[in-house]
Design an enzyme around this catalytic site. Structure first.
Site, mmCIF file in Angstrom:
data_model
loop_
_atom_site.group_PDB
_atom_site.id
_atom_site.type_symbol
_atom_site.label_atom_id
_atom_site.label_comp_id
_atom_site.label_asym_id
_atom_site.label_seq_id
_atom_site.Cartn_x
_atom_site.Cartn_y
_atom_site.Cartn_z
ATOM 1 N N ASP A 188 67.993 47.037 30.595
ATOM 2 C CA ASP A 188 66.655 47.425 31.050
ATOM 3 C C ASP A 188 66.752 48.469 32.160
ATOM 4 O OD1 ASP A 188 63.896 47.432 31.028
ATOM 5 O OD2 ASP A 188 63.690 45.681 32.326
ATOM 6 N N LYS A 214 61.440 37.804 45.837
ATOM 7 C CA LYS A 214 60.622 38.048 44.653
ATOM 8 C C LYS A 214 60.081 36.715 44.150
ATOM 9 C CE LYS A 214 60.559 40.293 40.126
ATOM 10 N NZ LYS A 214 61.327 41.098 39.138
#
Length: 435
Positions: A270, A164
């Site tokens: 989250d 990422k």
């Protein structure tokens, strides 16, 4: 450049000549697949076969254990869904993965570019970039997830990794906050050791200033839960998230939460389908710890340079409004573990409804459906969607998880010990340390 990266160059140069420099514990993929219809090739040009990833159950009413088809049998349900999406979605001809990655780095600012030396060291360790999985952009940062394929003849290595790449948005006055947050996330996530947590390996710089950072993780061939929900909705296949399948994935999610809350003193804050990944065998893994909160001092907490130990949170933590708990809008302190429980319940509802029906768009009074839910709970009236998808035992648990008062929500361990979860036969054996 931050001191976090000081040992990077020397360490990677030393490891690059070793037969297998990659951290242990990363899945070994001899037969791999790729979400979003991607199928990277190996060095010989041969494409990998479809995975044995299948969601199926003999009898969802009896919640029997999931059965995986042998490789030589008919195409699995997962393979059919990916094939359907690939054949019906018109896509422009993509750029080569490496070229697309460089274009992403330079898309907003010519001063942000990937340094060839840094990239060579990363690809030498984790393999060549073979596909681009996704791209996201927010007001503060931009990121791209690429798949690296590590192959080696002797000793034999054939593994995939998810890299990422993140950089701050060009309108940000300083990249120090962006870098500090990613360093804290990587340090925290790399301390986790659990079968239902994505294995995070390390954070590496890809430019000389350390603005473009690469978070190296294990690759989950099943993609994320959000994509699976989208495919299930498009194909209108009720088998994907039958009661047995949803219960199985939900139980795995709870195992991961028990580990986070009870063992390492961390709340995710989250939770959403975007941050839940699946392996090719159907194991659910929690990822995306950018907003995680350390609420108790543990060994994992010491891995992060936190200023004190956070026991309560204030303000909205979650990034996906549909999964944010109502107390996060009050501006008052709240227990982040209760926020995880709220989000987990809504994830279960999303699975059982195939992502089609939502209880509400956001848990505020301006949302009519949420306001109606609050009034119904005051009158102890039932919710139509929960009545449709739940049995008696699961309904009681979900109502408790969706209590407006966070103090009334059960802990993850209590939910996992409930009669409902005890009777769920999970397709993945319980190798959890947190149960």
């Amino acid at each position: 450049m931050s001191a976090y990266f000081q040992p990077f160059l020397d360490r990677v140069r030393k490891q690059s000549d070793s037969p297998d420099p990659v951290s242990q514990g990363v899945p070994y993929f001899r037969r791999v697949s790729h979400s979003h219809g991607l199928s990277p090739t190996n060095e010989s040009g041969r494409r990998h076969s479809a995975p044995a990833f299948a969601f199926s159950a003999k009898d969802s009413n009896q919640q029997q254990q999931h059965q995986h088809l042998p490789p030589k049998q008919a195409i699995t349900l997962w393979g059919r869904m990916i094939g359907y999406m690939g054949s019906n979605e018109k896509r422009p001809t993509p750029l080569p993965p490496l070229q697309e990655t460089h274009r992403w780095a330079e898309s907003e600012s010519e001063s942000q570019s990937i340094d060839a030396t840094h990239l060579a060291l990363v690809t030498r360790k984790y393999g060549e970039i073979s596909a681009v999985a996704s791209r996201t952009s927010t007001s503060s940062r931009s990121s791209i997830v690429v798949i690296a394929h590590k192959t080696q003849y002797c000793p034999p290595i054939d593994r995939l990794y998810a890299l990422k790449l993140s950089r701050p948005a060009p309108n940000q006055s300083s990249s120090d906050h962006h870098r500090a947050r990613l360093e804290a996330q990587a340090a925290l996530a790399s301390a986790f050791r659990h079968p239902h947590i994505v294995n995070t390996l390390e954070l590496l710089p890809l430019d000389k200033l350390g603005n473009i950072l690469c978070l190296c993780m294990e690759y989950c061939a099943g993609g994320d839960l959000r994509t699976l929900l989208q495919v299930a909705t498009t194909t209108r296949n009720p088998r994907v998230f039958s009661e047995a399948n949803a219960d199985c994935l939900f139980k795995q999610l709870l195992r991961g939460l028990v580990y986070l809350h009870n063992r390492v003193g961390v709340a995710h804050c989250d939770l959403a389908p975007e941050n839940l990944l699946l392996t090719e065998k159907g194991r659910l893994k929690i990822g995306g710890f950018e907003r995680a909160v350390v609420f108790r001092k543990t060994a994992a907490a010491h891995a992060v340079n936190v200023h004190g130990v956070v026991s309560l949170s204030t303000g909205r933590c979650g990034s996906i409004l549909a999964y944010v708990s109502p107390e996060q809008y009050t501006g008052q302190e709240f227990d982040p573990r209760a926020a995880d429980i709220w989000a987990a319940a809504l994830i279960y509802v999303a699975m059982r409804t195939g992502g089609v029906k939502k209880l509400w768009s956001e848990a505020t009074e301006k949302d009519r459906r949420f306001a109606a839910y609050v009034e119904d709970r005051k009158m102890e009236s039932d919710n139509a969607i929960l009545e449709e998808i739940c049995n008696d035992r699961s309904q009681d648990v979900l109502y408790g998880m969706l209590s407006i008062d966070p103090a009334e929500r059960p802990a993850a361990g209590e939910i996992l010990a409930s009669a409902w979860m005890q009777d769920v036969h999970c397709c993945i054996a319980d190798a959890s340390e947190g149960r």
